[in-house]
Structure formats: C-alpha cells, structure tokens
Design an enzyme around this catalytic site. Structure first.
Site, PDB file in Angstrom:
ATOM      1  N   HIS A 165      -7.471   2.959   2.131  1.00  0.00           N
ATOM      2  CA  HIS A 165      -6.728   1.550   2.027  1.00  0.00           C
ATOM      3  C   HIS A 165      -7.684   0.333   1.433  1.00  0.00           C
ATOM      4  CE1 HIS A 165      -6.160   0.330   5.685  1.00  0.00           C
ATOM      5  NE2 HIS A 165      -5.155   1.144   5.593  1.00  0.00           N
TER       6      HIS A 165
ATOM      7  N   LYS B  30       4.922   6.025  11.807  1.00  0.00           N
ATOM      8  CA  LYS B  30       4.446   7.113  11.294  1.00  0.00           C
ATOM      9  C   LYS B  30       4.939   7.914  11.653  1.00  0.00           C
ATOM     10  CE  LYS B  30       1.352   3.475  10.490  1.00  0.00           C
ATOM     11  NZ  LYS B  30       1.606   2.914   8.884  1.00  0.00           N
TER      12      LYS B  30
ATOM     13  N   ASN C 220       1.353  -2.484   4.479  1.00  0.00           N
ATOM     14  CA  ASN C 220       1.495  -1.105   4.714  1.00  0.00           C
ATOM     15  C   ASN C 220       3.293  -1.149   4.096  1.00  0.00           C
ATOM     16  OD1 ASN C 220      -0.937  -0.522   5.299  1.00  0.00           O
ATOM     17  ND2 ASN C 220       0.024   0.018   7.364  1.00  0.00           N
ATOM     18  N   ILE C 221       3.795   0.140   2.733  1.00  0.00           N
ATOM     19  CA  ILE C 221       4.837  -0.131   2.702  1.00  0.00           C
ATOM     20  C   ILE C 221       5.379   0.247   3.297  1.00  0.00           C
ATOM     21  CG2 ILE C 221       4.782   2.262   1.497  1.00  0.00           C
ATOM     22  CD1 ILE C 221       6.151   1.267  -1.245  1.00  0.00           C
TER      23      ILE C 221
ATOM     24  N   LYS D  50       5.259   8.442   1.380  1.00  0.00           N
ATOM     25  CA  LYS D  50       6.666   8.606   2.347  1.00  0.00           C
ATOM     26  C   LYS D  50       7.304   7.572   2.392  1.00  0.00           C
ATOM     27  CE  LYS D  50       4.278   7.373   6.595  1.00  0.00           C
ATOM     28  NZ  LYS D  50       3.289   6.479   7.729  1.00  0.00           N
TER      29      LYS D  50
ATOM     30  N   LEU E  27       0.698  -1.083   0.207  1.00  0.00           N
ATOM     31  CA  LEU E  27       0.442  -0.262  -0.139  1.00  0.00           C
ATOM     32  C   LEU E  27       0.618   1.058   0.053  1.00  0.00           C
ATOM     33  CD1 LEU E  27      -2.118  -1.605   2.799  1.00  0.00           C
ATOM     34  CD2 LEU E  27      -2.811  -1.264  -0.195  1.00  0.00           C
ATOM     35  N   ASN E  28       1.505   1.871  -1.414  1.00  0.00           N
ATOM     36  CA  ASN E  28       1.732   3.311  -1.443  1.00  0.00           C
ATOM     37  C   ASN E  28       1.297   4.017  -2.125  1.00  0.00           C
ATOM     38  OD1 ASN E  28       4.333   3.903  -1.336  1.00  0.00           O
ATOM     39  ND2 ASN E  28       3.745   4.047  -4.189  1.00  0.00           N
ATOM     40  N   GLY E  29      -0.290   4.849  -0.583  1.00  0.00           N
ATOM     41  CA  GLY E  29      -0.731   5.476  -1.056  1.00  0.00           C
ATOM     42  C   GLY E  29      -0.479   7.325  -0.755  1.00  0.00           C
ATOM     43  N   GLY E  30       0.074   6.916   0.848  1.00  0.00           N
ATOM     44  CA  GLY E  30      -0.127   7.646   1.763  1.00  0.00           C
ATOM     45  C   GLY E  30       0.963   8.519   1.687  1.00  0.00           C
TER      46      GLY E  30
END
Length: 492
Positions: A211, A379, A239-240, A124, A110-113
C-alpha cells in the site's frame, strides 16, 4: 611459529582500506551490470504491460533496493517518540467546525489484497460478513449514513490491484459514485538472479507492491489531481477489512486545526499484535518500524511489551496538498520490504513498501493512541469467527460490540489446524456460529464440528485427537470446559 602466522594474517590500516575499497568497487560493478540487465528486461516487458510507466517506477525501486539492501537500522539510535504521540482522550471534543471540514474530506479504502491466507480466490473484500453483506457493502453503508446524517457528499475511493479490480467491479456496479483506481503492477524477481521471472508465469509473475504504492498510483492515475480540483484537502485511509475504521470527527478536527501533514492511529499492543509495526524516533524523525526491518537478534525485544507498547492500525490521515508538494519534490522513497514468496518450485522476491513509512517525510506529523474499538481487522478465520458471531452487531455499516458484552473486550479465539486455516473448510465446521457473548477464551484444534445453537462461556478448550472427530451437539452449552479425544455423534 604461532606469532609469525599471526603477523602474516594481520593487515595494516592502509591494506584494510584497500580491501574494502576493492570490495566496494567490485560490488558497484556487479550492481551496474545487474541494473543494465534489468533495464533491458523491463523494456521487453513493456510491450505487454497494461501501464508501461509502472515498470519505470519498478526500476527506480529496484535500483534503490540494490543500493540500500545492506543498510541496517542502528538499534541503539532508536528513541521513544513520546513527544510525538497523543492520547485520544486528551484531544478536544469536535465542534461545529468539524462538520464543515467533512466537505474537504475523502475516504480511501485499501482494496488490493487477495484473501490468500484464508484460502480466498478473489479479493478479501468479497467475503460475506453479516446478513449477506461483504466488506464493500458495509463500507458503502457507512459512507451513505455519514453523508445522509450531515447532508454532505464525502466520496469513497477504492485502491484496487490487478488481482482485485475485476471482481470488485462486479460488486460495486450497483452502487453509484464510487471512485477507483488500481495500484501498480510490478514483476516478481528471482531470488537467485534478481531478474524478473519468466513471462510464461503470466499474472502469477506479477504483484501489487504494497500500500506504500498509494502515493505514486494516486498521482499516476490522476486521482490526486481530481480530488484537489474538487476542493478536497484531507484523505482518510484504512484497510477495507477493518470495519471499525470509520470517520471520527474528533480526529478530523484535530488533524486540520493543527495543520498536520500525516497522522497515524496507533493502539495499545496485545499478544495478538506483537508483530505489528510501531512508531519510533530515529535520527530526529518519526518513523514506522516494521518487524522485517528489525535485526534478528532484536526481534524478541521488538515483540515484547516493555519497549514497544503501541502498534500501527493503518488508519491514516493525510493532507492532500502536502502529499502533492512532497511528490513534486521527489520524496516518498519509502522503506523497502523484501518479501519472499514461492512460485511453483522457485523462490521469488517482491519489493514492497508500506504507506505508514511515509510519516518520516512529514515534519508536522504525529501518532494518536486510539481505543481498540477502532481496530477490528479480519486476517484469519479466527478473526472471521468473531465478526460473524453475535459478539458484534452491525449498525450503519459498522460492527460494534454487543451492548450485553461484559467486559467490553473481545475474547481470545484460536482456531488451530487445517480445518480452520481456509474459509471453505472453516465453513463446514459450523452448522451455525455459536453464541459467544460470555466467552473469554476459546481454543479449538483438530477435526471439530459445531452443531446449531451452541453456547460457549468462560474458557472452552476443544482438542480432537489425530484421525478422530469431536462433534458438539445442537443446543450444547459449554462453560469452562476442556474436551479432548474422540466424541462422534450417532444419529438415532
């Protein structure tokens, strides 16, 4: 006289029902009017949207939001899911079969953030972690090692967003074989009108919807069909920024052998994880409960360790054939999270979903309590401090605790204040990341600067007074120290 007033203000049962019926009808009329306005507005937005079908999906989400936003979870109906929770150490060790199962596995990150909470202007995943390598570099190294070791070709897939796809492309151009797709692009809505904000905001008026959008976007992009046609049956999602979420043959074989549709890795809760989502049994189904769904008077109970002892790592195993079947049946109406944000001087709402909430649609699902070593997220700058330090060594793209670290747990690190909230300022506070192999607790607050080759041991607390500065000199060794006040360093 008092008795007379009381009688006048009391409604009979039939009158009470009439009032509720009137209110329901009024609410329905308002909802229908708002939905009509939303549909008209979205039709106008389609002209400039890169993927207009996204807006049809948003309309469906918005309609469901209006119909269900007053529904609350009934706290008394929550049950412990202990019969659906498996301990990692009770799962059999992998056999030769697991190596064959790898040929049916795909890995999705998951690389959308954006790293906005850490002050990043880009994804990130572009943050440098170890030896000049960022998250993507390290994940690629993990996959290459896996494929080389077992002589296979497990694909790496990135789910990007419109916020991250541009910079991500600049990072991955040097790597062959990475598959990618972008999740949906939805409009932010005004908290006052519940209609999309002005198009004059451009991309700031849009957002990636969490996600949970993975299911729709995998189908819409053709990625789901591509994987199934390629013979892939299992998807490992994480999460990446969690560099500990590597492929585990033990979990893969357990997932496949038991013909599970969905498996969520959970781990024991610590004080750092009190707000993390947890698994519950609710109305006969395994459910993910997020803090946003918890009634305000129950939040302290949710964050305690007595009732909810585990939390979701967002390491997930999904059966792709089951996913396709559920999508064809029209499932995946995931729990909606109302996320309020500030846009200029306006409060806006983002309607989001979490991928883990899909677990309720898979009767053949479970949670596995995995070791904490499979959960190492970044985070905050405090998290970044830990992974940058000598506490972790990089091996084949994975961060592992230094073999000299005793005990085999991370120290508690709290870097407090504006100097440590954003990466740009955080980096200026360190000439070099201290040696923390023997550190147990670190609390730093205020304007504190660390020199080179600093060693921190035991419990170290450094508190700089307001408008003052504390400089820790090069080569300092601090063990079980409390430093406060003002300590500037004068060059001689």
């Amino acid at each position: 006289m008092q008795e007379s007033r009381s009688k006048e203000s009391t409604l009979s049962g039939d009158e009470d029902k009439d009032v509720h019926r009137f209110l329901d009808e009024f609410d329905d009329k308002c909802t229908c009017k708002l939905l009509k306005e939303m549909k008209e507005t979205l039709e106008g937005l389609k002209k400039s949207h890169p993927n207009p079908t996204n807006l049809d999906e948003f309309y469906r989400l918005f309609e469901r939001y209006l119909r269900t936003r007053h529904e609350k979870i009934v706290w008394e109906k929550i049950r412990s899911p202990k019969d659906r929770i498996v301990q990692y150490n009770e799962i059999p060790e992998p056999t030769e079969k697991s190596k064959e199962l790898l040929r049916k596995l795909a890995i999705l990150k998951l690389n959308g953030g954006l790293g906005t909470t850490m002050g990043c202007v880009g994804p990130k995943s572009a943050i440098t972690i170890k030896d000049g390598k960022n998250f993507i570099d390290l994940v690629v190294k993990q996959i290459r090692y896996l494929n080389s070791k077992y002589k296979i070709d497990v694909p790496l897939i990135l789910m990007n967003s419109f916020n991250t796809e541009g910079m991500t492309d600049k990072i991955i151009f040097r790597y062959d074989g990475i598959k990618k797709f972008s999740q949906s692009k939805f409009p932010r809505i005004s908290s006052e009108t519940l209609l999309p904000v002005s198009p004059s905001h451009g991309d700031k008026g849009m957002y990636p919807p969490g996600h949970g959008d993975l299911f729709y976007s995998m189908k819409n992009s053709g990625m789901l069909e591509e994987l199934l046609e390629g013979g892939y049956e299992y998807l490992f999602v994480s999460n990446i920024d969690n560099l500990a979420s590597t492929v585990d043959l033990k979990l893969l074989e357990y997932f496949a052998t038991n013909e599970l549709g969905f498996l969520m890795e959970v781990t024991d809760k610590t004080r750092a994880d009190v707000k993390g989502g947890t698994l519950i049994e609710y109305k006969g189904a395994l459910r993910l409960l997020e803090i946003a769904q918890v009634p305000s008077n129950k939040k302290s109970e949710f964050t305690s360790f007595k009732k909810f002892t585990i939390f979701n790592t967002n390491n997930l195993w999904i059966n792709l054939k089951e996913m396709k079947k559920k999508l064809e049946e029209g499932f995946f109406d995931l729990d909606i999270i109302e996320n309020k944000k500030a846009l200029d001087d306006e409060t806006v709402i983002q309607l989001e979903t979490a991928i883990g909430s899909a677990i309720k649609y898979f009767p053949n699902s479970c949670g596995v309590v995995v070791p904490r070593s499979r959960f190492l997220p970044v985070k905050t700058c405090s998290d970044l401090f830990l992974v940058e330090s000598n506490l972790f060594v990089e091996k084949n793209g994975t961060l592992q605790l230094h073999p000299s670290r005793v005990p085999e747990t991370c120290p508690t690190v709290k870097l407090i204040g504006e100097n440590f909230s954003k990466i740009e300022k955080y980096e200026k506070c360190f000439k070099g990341i201290p040696d923390i192999l023997e550190l147990e607790v670190l609390t730093v607050s205020g304007n504190v600067l660390f020199g080179k080759n600093v060693v921190l041991k035991g419990t170290v607390i450094i508190l700089a007074d307001e408008k003052s500065k504390i400089c820790v000199p090069d080569g300092s060794v601090l063990e079980d120290n409390i430093i406060y006040g003002n300590l500037p360093i004068i060059d001689h």
